[in-house]
Design a protein around this motif. Structure first.
Motif, short mmCIF file in Angstrom:
data_model
loop_
_atom_site.label_atom_id
_atom_site.label_comp_id
_atom_site.label_asym_id
_atom_site.label_seq_id
_atom_site.Cartn_x
_atom_site.Cartn_y
_atom_site.Cartn_z
N ALA A 49 0.82 -1.21 0.00
CA ALA A 49 0.00 0.00 0.00
C ALA A 49 0.86 1.26 0.00
CB ALA A 49 -0.91 0.01 1.23
N LEU A 50 0.25 2.33 -0.50
CA LEU A 50 0.88 3.65 -0.44
C LEU A 50 -0.20 4.71 -0.27
CD1 LEU A 50 3.79 5.15 -2.44
CD2 LEU A 50 1.62 6.40 -2.40
N ALA A 51 0.02 5.63 0.64
CA ALA A 51 -0.86 6.78 0.81
C ALA A 51 -0.04 8.03 0.69
CB ALA A 51 -1.58 6.73 2.16
N GLU A 81 -0.52 2.19 -10.71
CA GLU A 81 0.00 1.39 -11.83
C GLU A 81 0.64 0.09 -11.35
OE1 GLU A 81 2.63 4.17 -13.64
OE2 GLU A 81 1.06 5.10 -14.87
N SER A 82 1.10 0.09 -10.10
CA SER A 82 1.78 -1.09 -9.54
C SER A 82 0.82 -2.04 -8.85
CB SER A 82 2.86 -0.64 -8.55
OG SER A 82 3.81 0.18 -9.17
N GLY A 83 -0.44 -1.68 -8.81
CA GLY A 83 -1.44 -2.55 -8.20
C GLY A 83 -1.47 -2.52 -6.68
N LEU A 84 -0.89 -1.47 -6.09
CA LEU A 84 -0.92 -1.35 -4.64
C LEU A 84 -2.25 -0.72 -4.19
CD1 LEU A 84 2.63 0.07 -3.79
CD2 LEU A 84 1.93 -2.30 -4.12
N LYS A 85 -2.65 -1.02 -2.98
CA LYS A 85 -3.75 -0.29 -2.36
C LYS A 85 -3.26 1.15 -2.18
CE LYS A 85 -6.53 -0.34 1.92
NZ LYS A 85 -7.86 -0.58 1.34
#
Length: 200
Positions: free
Chosen positions: A32-34, A48-52
């Motif tokens: 994940a990334l916020a 684009e990387s499919g992370l939450k």
């Protein structure tokens, strides 16, 4: 390691860590990334990387207690067990710090405890190193605690301050060490939390 990231701009550390996980150089999974910046390139990379991913900022959520709780909920829902600050320009709230105690890492562009503390970030740090006439600088990866830049140090890199250095040349030399330093620190953190086999 299930890794989540908080980023304000490009998220270069997050990208390098994700590449290391993909290559097997680091045993971990980015989840994940916020960002507190809706225009952050890191958010687009996360998508684009499919992370939450999520945009979570004081502009959207003015109450700091609610923002802290919202960030924690996002991170917990992602399954993350380790939090990496990748150029995150905001202080963490007590809920996030409490939940991830001992598992939040940040890179600071000086040899802490020199040139750390409130208001010391980015170009201000490199400028302070030059103004002080320090013979060397570097980067520090440390655990994040409630005190600004006061958490335990996991790893440091050192670079010389050269005659004629400008803020830009010193900054480039320090930044060139930060990615590998962060990977070294994460490996150290991982090893320290891995149960050791019982002795016979």
């Amino acid at each position: 390691m299930k890794l989540a990231f908080l980023a304000s701009h490009g998220g270069s550390a997050a990208r390098q860590i994700a590449s290391a996980c993909a290559s097997g150089a680091l045993v971990g999974v980015p989840v994940a990334l916020a960002s507190n910046n809706s225009r952050s390139p890191a958010l687009l990379w996360a998508q684009e990387s499919g992370l939450k991913w999520a945009h979570l900022s004081s502009a959207r959520i003015p109450d700091p207690d609610v923002l802290d709780a919202t960030i924690l909920e996002f991170l917990v829902d992602s399954g993350a067990d380790t939090l990496v600050l990748s150029g995150y320009m905001r202080e963490l709230g007590p809920r996030v710090l409490g939940h991830f105690a001992g598992r939040v890492v940040n890179v600071h562009p000086s040899l802490l405890p020199r040139h750390g503390g409130r208001g010391m970030y980015g170009d201000r740090v490199h400028g302070a190193v030059l103004a002080a006439g320090d013979p060397e600088s570097g980067a520090t990866v440390h655990l994040v605690t409630q005190g600004i830049d006061e958490g335990p140090i996991l790893a440091q890199s050192r670079v010389p301050v050269l005659p004629g250095d400008t803020l830009e040349t010193l900054k480039a030399r320090v930044q060139a060490t930060e990615g590998d330093l962060m990977l070294q620190a994460l490996r150290t953190l991982q090893e320290s939390s891995t149960p050791q086999p019982a002795q016979r």
